[in-house]
Structures are given as structure tokens and as C-alpha cells.
Design a protein around this motif. Structure first.
Motif, PDB file in Angstrom:
ATOM      1  N   PRO A 105       5.623   5.850   5.679  1.00 62.17           N
ATOM      2  CA  PRO A 105       4.548   6.426   4.857  1.00 62.17           C
ATOM      3  C   PRO A 105       3.917   7.645   5.528  1.00 62.17           C
ATOM      4  N   PRO A 132       2.488   7.526   0.205  1.00 59.51           N
ATOM      5  CA  PRO A 132       2.202   6.081   0.219  1.00 59.51           C
ATOM      6  C   PRO A 132       2.007   5.485  -1.178  1.00 59.51           C
ATOM      7  N   LEU A 151       5.818   0.093   6.197  1.00 60.43           N
ATOM      8  CA  LEU A 151       4.625   0.100   5.353  1.00 60.43           C
ATOM      9  C   LEU A 151       3.378   0.083   6.230  1.00 60.43           C
ATOM     10  N   SER A 153      -0.718  -0.493   5.163  1.00 63.28           N
ATOM     11  CA  SER A 153      -1.585  -0.572   3.999  1.00 63.28           C
ATOM     12  C   SER A 153      -2.863  -1.330   4.327  1.00 63.28           C
ATOM     13  N   GLN A 162      -1.042   0.432  -0.668  1.00 69.16           N
ATOM     14  CA  GLN A 162       0.297   0.530  -1.243  1.00 69.16           C
ATOM     15  C   GLN A 162       0.591  -0.608  -2.223  1.00 69.16           C
ATOM     16  N   GLY A 293      -5.174   3.206  -4.931  1.00 69.49           N
ATOM     17  CA  GLY A 293      -4.540   1.893  -4.748  1.00 69.49           C
ATOM     18  C   GLY A 293      -5.528   0.739  -4.767  1.00 69.49           C
TER      19      GLY A 293
END
Ligand SMILES: *Cc1c(COP(=O)(O)O)cnc(C)c1O
Length: 387
Positions: A105, A132, A151, A153, A162, A293
């Protein structure tokens, strides 16, 4: 301790074996390099011994690792490292070969980005940064040689959350490993294995130890084969966690659920209050709709933590210095997750390549510590007056 117990109960007892230490509740610090063998027969079998050499494991490292594994719902085992960055590096190295392609990301933790851009790139690994927020469209970036979808997040500095299940679905379809940096939420607020992610990484320097006095990392693998591969990488890198740090982190874990609750509460109250202030452009807190998100945070996370970001309307650095230089409670510095409040005035522009960072204003990471919330607001109010 059975997995069916709630996490705060698990955290109070996991890894503790009073019976082995004269009834003492806490696991002692084992400062050990050498473990001696009673017989030649035992020595010849040392590769099957639980303890062999301090770099590989001690009762203190095992207790910490068992506790971290036990915090996760599911999971085979955990491996401790000298820092969070070292845990990330061990996972990245384990799943990339010369000529493999890994997806990372764009808001990746900065020093991990440095490792990707220099060491991994020099070793012939193709690093591709992705937006992302790309979600299921990550499939368009998948290649035959994609070995890892990494990832984070929410992501560093800018806190985009995400769509984790969308990434996992693509990864499963193409047989690609997934790993997440879960330092922000910890398993208290996000359980990676419930989402079918393969590997969960944390900087235990942050909330896990929680007192700004230890550097430590850990990664937990859902599957035995991944655990063994990452363990082998960590050993080949010669990496190991210090015994004092492991002890401090174990001690921190005992109060983690309580601290997380308070960090979350203060963080949310500060974030909500800051979003009403004229000096602030935007509040980037996963629990607020102004954060990209936010809907995924609501769906996948059980809670938040105390760290988020704001953008200030003011961009004149001499004015910003007036605010920052005289803060009484909020100090400036790296890291977060300690008991104390911190500001980190870092701009993300230079470290974005998949998608430009185009939010206007001056970005500042805010960590809400355990101080009284009214005192924190007063400190910021006085700072805004100086702006
Ligand atoms: C701090 C941090 C790391 C690195 O951890 P260290 O223990 O400082 O090496 C990794 N990921 C995130 C999200 C962090 O904030």
C-alpha cells in the motif's frame, strides 16, 4: 487459556506459569545465551530441545509469543523480533524472491517503504505500490509472479481503512499470501485471522508495551508452514528480541485492554472536538465519516485506538512552530502508543507514488495519551491561539 474466554481475561493470564517459578505471578526475565545439556545424547538431539540458544528462544520470549498468539482468534504461532520494522522485514523477505512481484500500500509505514525501495529492489524484487482504497481492483495489478499482498489498515499518517475482505478474496483466488500491519488496532479491535489474512504483524513498541520504553516487534502466522518459513528467515537474519523488552511487553499486555479503552475514548473525543474547530480542515480518524474507508472500519473493526491525524488550515511553518514549540502536554516525537500524548508533524506528499496526496493543509498525527481529556483540549486550545 481457552480461546473462548474474552480477550481481557486471556491477557491477564496467558503466558504465565507461576507453578514453574515458585508461585511468582510474573514470568522472570531470562537473560540467557547458553542452555546446557545434561548428556551427550541430549546434546545430539538439541534441534528438538525447547531451549538451545538464547537467540532462538528463552522462556521469556516463548511466554510473550504464546500471549500474542493467544490474543488472536485462531493462529498457529508468533515470533518476536528486535523491533516492529524487523518483523515487517522478516515477513517481506520470507515471501519475496528474486523476480517476484509484491503489492504494497502507498501509505506503508515509512521505514518499511525504505526497505522495499532499497534492499528489496536491489535484490531484484519488483515492488508495486497500490492506492490503499483500490479494494477488489487489486486484481488488475496481480501478475503471475505476485507472491505477497501486503496490507496496513489504517495506513500510516493518513489513516485510510482498507476493504480487507476484498483483498483477501483476490489473494485466495490467485494463491497469494496476505500479511497485515495490525499495530494500530491490535487483535483487541481487529482479528486478522477471522478475515482469513495469513499473517498479522505488530510493532510491540507501540500499544503492546505501551510505556515508551521498549523496542519490540512480533508477527503471528495462521499456518504452521508460514510460521516455520518466517522463523527460519528471522534466524538467518540473526534477529532476536531483548529479554528485558520481552518482559516489559508482557507486563504491558496485562493492562492493554484497559489502556486501549481509554486511548480510544480520549482519541474519539479529541477527534470529534477537533472536527468542530475552525483551525482544522479535516480529521482523519477511522471512526469518523471524514476518513476514507470509514465504512470498512465500521464493518470489520471492534474499536479504534488513540492515534489519528488532522490537517490544519494553516500551512505557514513559522506560525505552526509557534503552536508546537510551546505545547505543555503534547510533545513532538516519533512513535505512539505510550501513555503520553504526542504530535508528529510529518507531511505525506513525498512518500506517495501510486496516488498523489492532495488533501490541502498541514498534516499532523495526534496520539491521545492517558492524560485528562479536558487538559488535552486546553493544551490544544492554547496552541491554536498561538497559531
Ligand atoms: C512504528 C511502526 C512500525 C515500526 O515499529 P518499530 O517497533 O518502531 O520498529 C511499524 N508499523 C507501524 C504502523 C508503526 O507505526
Amino acid at each position: 487459556m481457552k480461546d473462548s474466554k474474552n480477550i481481557s481475561t486471556r491477557l491477564a493470564h496467558l503466558g504465565s506459569e507461576p507453578i514453574s517459578y515458585h508461585g511468582a505471578v510474573n514470568m522472570p526475565v531470562h537473560r540467557a545465551s547458553t542452555f546446557v545439556f545434561k548428556t551427550f545424547e541430549e546434546f545430539k538431539d538439541c534441534f528438538n530441545a525447547e531451549y538451545r540458544y538464547g537467540r532462538e528462544a528463552t522462556p521469556t520470549s516463548r511466554a510473550f509469543e504464546r500471549t500474542i498468539t493467544g490474543m488472536h482468534n485462531g493462529g498457529y504461532g508468533s515470533l518476536s523480533t528486535s523491533s516492529g520494522l524487523a518483523a515487517i522485514i522478516a515477513v517481506l523477505m520470507s515471501f519475496s524472491k528474486n523476480n517476484s512481484h509484491i503489492l504494497v500500500p502507498d501509505n506503508l509505514y515509512g521505514f518499511a517503504r525504505g526497505f522495499c525501495d532499497e534492499t528489496l529492489t536491489n535484490l531484484g524484487v519488483e515492488i508495486e505500490y497500490y492506492d490503499p482504497m483500490i479494494g477488489a481492483d487489486i486484481e488488475k495489478l496481480v501478475k503471475k509472479n505476485t507472491s505477497l499482498i501486503y496490507l496496513e489498515s489504517p495506513g500510516s499518517l493518513t489513516y485510510e481503512v482498507q476493504d480487507l475482505p476484498a483483498f483477501v478474496k483476490v489473494a485466495k483466488k490467485h494463491n497469494i499470501i496476505t500479511a497485515i500491519d495490525n499495530s494500530w488496532a491490535t487483535p483487541i479491535n481487529l482479528q486478522p485471522f477471522e478475515l482469513d489474512i495469513d499473517i498479522s504483524i505488530m510493532s510491540a513498541t507501540k500499544y503492546i508495551s505501551g510505556h515508551s520504553d521498549a523496542m519490540l516487534g512480533v508477527c503471528t502466522c495462521a499456518k504452521q508452514e508460514h510460521y516455520e518459513l518466517v522463523q527460519s528467515t528471522i534466524r538467518q537474519l540473526g534477529n532476536c528480541a531483548g529479554s528485558e523488552e520481552l518482559y516489559l511487553a508482557l507486563r504491558g499486555l496485562r493492562t492493554l485492554s484497559l489502556r486501549m479503552e481509554q486511548h480510544t475514548k480520549s482519541g474519539l473525543e479529541l477527534a470529534n472536538w477537533l472536527s468542530t474547530r475552525d483551525e482544522v480542515n479535516k480529521v482523519l480518524h477511522p471512526a469518523l465519516p471524514s476518513c476514507k474507508g470509514h465504512e470498512f472500519w465500521k464493518r470489520d473493526f471492534k474499536g479504534a485506538s488513540g492515534v489519528f491525524a488532522i490537517t490544519l488550515k494553516e500551512t505557514d511553518e513559522t506560525k505552526i512552530a509557534k503552536m508546537l514549540d510551546s505545547m505543555e502536554i503534547f510533545k513532538m516525537g516519533f512513535s505512539w502508543g505510550g501513555y503520553e500524548s504526542l504530535f508528529f508533524p510529518e507531511q505525506p506528499h513525498a512518500s506517495r507514488t501510486a496516488k498523489n496526496w492532495d488533501e490541502p493543509g498541514f498534516l499532523m498525527r495526534v496520539h491521545s495519551g492517558l492524560e485528562d481529556i479536558d487538559d488535552l483540549k486546553e493544551d490544544i486550545k492554547r496552541g491554536f491561539a498561538r497559531l
